[in-house]
Design a protein around this motif. Structure first.
Motif, PDB file in Angstrom:
ATOM      1  N   ARG A  49       0.839  -1.205   0.000  1.00 38.43           N
ATOM      2  CA  ARG A  49       0.000   0.000   0.000  1.00 38.43           C
ATOM      3  C   ARG A  49       0.873   1.255   0.000  1.00 38.43           C
ATOM      4  O   ARG A  49       0.616   2.209  -0.738  1.00 38.43           O
ATOM      5  N   VAL A  50       1.914   1.239   0.821  1.00 37.28           N
ATOM      6  CA  VAL A  50       2.796   2.402   0.901  1.00 37.28           C
ATOM      7  C   VAL A  50       3.583   2.553  -0.402  1.00 37.28           C
ATOM      8  O   VAL A  50       3.751   3.669  -0.916  1.00 37.28           O
ATOM      9  N   PHE A  51       4.064   1.440  -0.953  1.00 39.18           N
ATOM     10  CA  PHE A  51       4.760   1.494  -2.237  1.00 39.18           C
ATOM     11  C   PHE A  51       3.847   2.078  -3.314  1.00 39.18           C
ATOM     12  O   PHE A  51       4.276   2.873  -4.155  1.00 39.18           O
ATOM     13  N   ALA A  52       2.573   1.661  -3.304  1.00 39.75           N
ATOM     14  CA  ALA A  52       1.608   2.173  -4.279  1.00 39.75           C
ATOM     15  C   ALA A  52       1.388   3.672  -4.085  1.00 39.75           C
ATOM     16  O   ALA A  52       1.210   4.416  -5.050  1.00 39.75           O
ATOM     17  N   ALA A  53       1.410   4.113  -2.823  1.00 40.87           N
ATOM     18  CA  ALA A  53       1.232   5.539  -2.527  1.00 40.87           C
ATOM     19  C   ALA A  53       2.412   6.357  -3.030  1.00 40.87           C
ATOM     20  O   ALA A  53       2.248   7.500  -3.463  1.00 40.87           O
ATOM     21  N   ILE A  54       3.601   5.770  -3.001  1.00 40.61           N
ATOM     22  CA  ILE A  54       4.807   6.456  -3.471  1.00 40.61           C
ATOM     23  C   ILE A  54       4.858   6.496  -4.990  1.00 40.61           C
ATOM     24  O   ILE A  54       5.364   7.448  -5.582  1.00 40.61           O
ATOM     25  N   SER A  55       4.318   5.471  -5.628  1.00 40.53           N
ATOM     26  CA  SER A  55       4.391   5.362  -7.081  1.00 40.53           C
ATOM     27  C   SER A  55       3.679   6.518  -7.773  1.00 40.53           C
ATOM     28  O   SER A  55       2.615   6.956  -7.339  1.00 40.53           O
ATOM     29  N   PRO A  56       4.260   7.030  -8.865  1.00 41.07           N
ATOM     30  CA  PRO A  56       3.597   8.120  -9.603  1.00 41.07           C
ATOM     31  C   PRO A  56       2.347   7.655 -10.340  1.00 41.07           C
ATOM     32  O   PRO A  56       1.504   8.461 -10.725  1.00 41.07           O
ATOM     33  N   LYS A  57       2.220   6.342 -10.551  1.00 41.35           N
ATOM     34  CA  LYS A  57       1.048   5.795 -11.235  1.00 41.35           C
ATOM     35  C   LYS A  57       0.020   5.310 -10.215  1.00 41.35           C
ATOM     36  O   LYS A  57       0.367   4.785  -9.173  1.00 41.35           O
ATOM     37  N   ARG A  58      -1.239   5.517 -10.547  1.00 44.26           N
ATOM     38  CA  ARG A  58      -2.326   5.089  -9.671  1.00 44.26           C
ATOM     39  C   ARG A  58      -3.087   3.951 -10.334  1.00 44.26           C
ATOM     40  O   ARG A  58      -3.763   4.143 -11.338  1.00 44.26           O
ATOM     41  N   GLU A  59      -2.968   2.756  -9.786  1.00 43.87           N
ATOM     42  CA  GLU A  59      -3.691   1.597 -10.294  1.00 43.87           C
ATOM     43  C   GLU A  59      -4.370   0.916  -9.124  1.00 43.87           C
ATOM     44  O   GLU A  59      -3.704   0.464  -8.193  1.00 43.87           O
ATOM     45  N   PHE A  60      -5.702   0.854  -9.178  1.00 43.47           N
ATOM     46  CA  PHE A  60      -6.463   0.267  -8.078  1.00 43.47           C
ATOM     47  C   PHE A  60      -7.066  -1.055  -8.510  1.00 43.47           C
ATOM     48  O   PHE A  60      -7.695  -1.153  -9.566  1.00 43.47           O
ATOM     49  N   CYS A  86       5.913   5.700  11.743  1.00 43.21           N
ATOM     50  CA  CYS A  86       7.221   5.365  12.300  1.00 43.21           C
ATOM     51  C   CYS A  86       8.334   6.038  11.508  1.00 43.21           C
ATOM     52  O   CYS A  86       9.333   6.493  12.087  1.00 43.21           O
ATOM     53  N   ILE A  87       8.184   6.129  10.195  1.00 46.37           N
ATOM     54  CA  ILE A  87       9.201   6.781   9.367  1.00 46.37           C
ATOM     55  C   ILE A  87       9.227   8.273   9.639  1.00 46.37           C
ATOM     56  O   ILE A  87      10.292   8.897   9.714  1.00 46.37           O
ATOM     57  N   GLY A  88       8.038   8.869   9.794  1.00 40.95           N
ATOM     58  CA  GLY A  88       7.958  10.282  10.166  1.00 40.95           C
ATOM     59  C   GLY A  88       8.183  11.257   9.033  1.00 40.95           C
ATOM     60  O   GLY A  88       8.354  12.449   9.270  1.00 40.95           O
ATOM     61  N   ASP A  89       8.196  10.779   7.783  1.00 41.25           N
ATOM     62  CA  ASP A  89       8.374  11.649   6.621  1.00 41.25           C
ATOM     63  C   ASP A  89       7.023  12.246   6.262  1.00 41.25           C
ATOM     64  O   ASP A  89       6.105  11.537   5.855  1.00 41.25           O
ATOM     65  N   ARG A  90       6.889  13.575   6.409  1.00 36.13           N
ATOM     66  CA  ARG A  90       5.598  14.217   6.185  1.00 36.13           C
ATOM     67  C   ARG A  90       5.113  14.034   4.755  1.00 36.13           C
ATOM     68  O   ARG A  90       3.919  13.859   4.508  1.00 36.13           O
ATOM     69  N   SER A  91       6.023  14.075   3.789  1.00 40.64           N
ATOM     70  CA  SER A  91       5.611  13.904   2.396  1.00 40.64           C
ATOM     71  C   SER A  91       5.077  12.498   2.159  1.00 40.64           C
ATOM     72  O   SER A  91       4.152  12.294   1.370  1.00 40.64           O
ATOM     73  N   LEU A  92       5.632  11.512   2.857  1.00 43.76           N
ATOM     74  CA  LEU A  92       5.173  10.134   2.736  1.00 43.76           C
ATOM     75  C   LEU A  92       3.782   9.989   3.359  1.00 43.76           C
ATOM     76  O   LEU A  92       2.902   9.309   2.823  1.00 43.76           O
ATOM     77  N   GLU A 202      12.989  -0.564   4.039  1.00 47.75           N
ATOM     78  CA  GLU A 202      12.750  -0.760   2.605  1.00 47.75           C
ATOM     79  C   GLU A 202      12.030   0.440   2.004  1.00 47.75           C
ATOM     80  O   GLU A 202      12.363   0.904   0.913  1.00 47.75           O
ATOM     81  N   ILE A 203      11.043   0.919   2.734  1.00 47.25           N
ATOM     82  CA  ILE A 203      10.250   2.050   2.241  1.00 47.25           C
ATOM     83  C   ILE A 203      11.128   3.297   2.137  1.00 47.25           C
ATOM     84  O   ILE A 203      11.091   4.019   1.130  1.00 47.25           O
ATOM     85  N   SER A 204      11.918   3.563   3.168  1.00 50.34           N
ATOM     86  CA  SER A 204      12.798   4.740   3.168  1.00 50.34           C
ATOM     87  C   SER A 204      13.811   4.666   2.039  1.00 50.34           C
ATOM     88  O   SER A 204      14.119   5.676   1.392  1.00 50.34           O
ATOM     89  N   ALA A 205      14.338   3.463   1.785  1.00 48.94           N
ATOM     90  CA  ALA A 205      15.317   3.288   0.717  1.00 48.94           C
ATOM     91  C   ALA A 205      14.694   3.566  -0.645  1.00 48.94           C
ATOM     92  O   ALA A 205      15.302   4.219  -1.507  1.00 48.94           O
ATOM     93  N   LEU A 206      13.467   3.076  -0.838  1.00 46.53           N
ATOM     94  CA  LEU A 206      12.770   3.322  -2.101  1.00 46.53           C
ATOM     95  C   LEU A 206      12.480   4.806  -2.277  1.00 46.53           C
ATOM     96  O   LEU A 206      12.656   5.356  -3.362  1.00 46.53           O
ATOM     97  N   ARG A 207      12.073   5.459  -1.190  1.00 44.35           N
ATOM     98  CA  ARG A 207      11.768   6.893  -1.256  1.00 44.35           C
ATOM     99  C   ARG A 207      13.032   7.685  -1.609  1.00 44.35           C
ATOM    100  O   ARG A 207      12.997   8.603  -2.428  1.00 44.35           O
ATOM    101  N   GLN A 208      14.155   7.326  -0.992  1.00 44.45           N
ATOM    102  CA  GLN A 208      15.419   8.013  -1.280  1.00 44.45           C
ATOM    103  C   GLN A 208      15.844   7.801  -2.725  1.00 44.45           C
ATOM    104  O   GLN A 208      16.317   8.718  -3.396  1.00 44.45           O
TER     105      GLN A 208
END
Length: 334
Positions: A49-60, A86-92, A202-208
């Motif tokens: 779900r979080v990976f999908a939220a980060i992705s520029p494409k929206r597929e439901f 837990c990550i605390g990244d406001r943009s995320l 994993e999420i933080s690494a993908l975001r970076q």
């Protein structure tokens, strides 16, 4: 409203209290749940779900194609919120709230009228009206960028704002986003965050990685005029306001500059204080547990930080968009 949603409907709208009650009946202890096989499945889905939220494409995905049990699908929504908290990244956090709102809106488009009405009612919106009270409308639209949402551009009669066909759907989506955003970040116990570290890592690494791909090598010549003006003010020895320091630090951090590099920008000031600067930079860059998103152009104008506006500023609504636009132009010319 007296409507009972079945399980396949509840998984589409996990923010509803009825959905959360279903998940709670199956999850008594969070720690035990995370240590169980069903918990591992729900956590993996939460990461998706979080990976999908980060992705520029929206597929439901159609809910009928979802293989998880309803209670695990809903639990994954709760765990996704814990992960970004837990990550605390406001943009995320912003991205997850927007993703979940868009996901719910996707399902509502083809929903039975009764269910659609119930979901809207649950978030405080009446679907049968062709107008909305001004107070409710004003609360909903401040972050909707299109100029048509500004109150001065609306047809207001007898204390209500007239709505065009289809606009209610957009307002429902925005209402869901605002509600979810207000609930975040959650106060997750440190022990739970530690347990979730392999996934949050994993999420933080993908975001970076996305940040690096998005902004690439830092090019100071592509900075927007407002950021240039702040740097010049620092060099001239001007004591920046708190919002000025926040704007430049969050901007530089977001485009990939490390803490040392940001401190070097502030070191251009004649009265540079290393200890004080490092404290402020580290805090804004996430040292306090939360990473902050740079302010938009509208916010910069509100705080009197929009300086030396040029023709390219008319193309964007955020300093980051300006920077990206300028870098792309320079890349094409090189």
């Amino acid at each position: 409203m007296d409507i009972v949603l079945d399980h396949k409907e509840l998984i589409k709208y996990p923010f509803l209290k009825e959905s959360q009650q279903l998940a709670r009946r199956h999850v008594e202890s969070l720690e035990e749940f995370l240590g169980s096989s069903p918990g591992a499945v729900a956590l993996e889905r939460a990461k998706e779900r979080v990976f999908a939220a980060i992705s520029p494409k929206r597929e439901f995905q159609d809910e009928n194609a979802q293989s998880l049990k309803p209670e695990l699908e809903i639990a994954s929504y709760a765990l996704a919120r814990m992960l970004v908290s837990c990550i605390g990244d406001r943009s995320l956090i912003d991205r997850l709230a927007r993703y979940e709102a868009e996901r719910a809106s996707f399902f509502l488009e083809t929903e039975d009228p009764e269910i659609r009405q119930f979901v809207a009612w649950s978030i405080g919106i009446a679907t049968g009206a062709a107008a909305m009270p001004v107070a409710d409308y004003v609360e909903l639209v401040p972050h909707m960028r299109d100029a048509r949402w500004r109150l001065v551009n609306r047809d207001v009669r007898q204390g209500s704002v007239k709505l065009e066909p289809g606009e209610l759907d957009e307002l429902i989506r925005e209402r869901i986003r605002v509600i979810l955003l207000r609930q975040l970040p959650l106060r997750v116990p440190p022990g739970i965050c530690e347990r979730l570290e392999p996934v949050t890592g994993e999420i933080s690494a993908l975001r970076q990685q996305q940040v690096l791909e998005q902004f690439g090598e830092i090019k100071e010549e592509a900075f927007p005029p407002c950021i240039d003006a702040l740097i010049q003010a620092i060099t001239a020895g001007t004591n920046l306001t708190h919002m000025g320091r926040f704007a430049i630090t969050s901007f530089l951090h977001t485009i990939g500059m490390n803490i040392t590099g940001i401190a070097e920008i502030f070191a251009r000031a004649p009265d540079f204080d290393l200890e004080k600067t490092m404290y402020q930079v580290e805090h804004i860059s996430g040292g306090g547990g939360t990473e902050y998103t740079p302010p938009s152009c509208a916010t910069m104008r509100t705080f009197g930080l929009c300086a030396n506006r040029d023709k390219d500023c008319e193309r964007v609504s955020h300093p980051l968009s300006y920077y990206r636009f300028k870098k792309n132009i320079k890349k094409k010319r090189s």
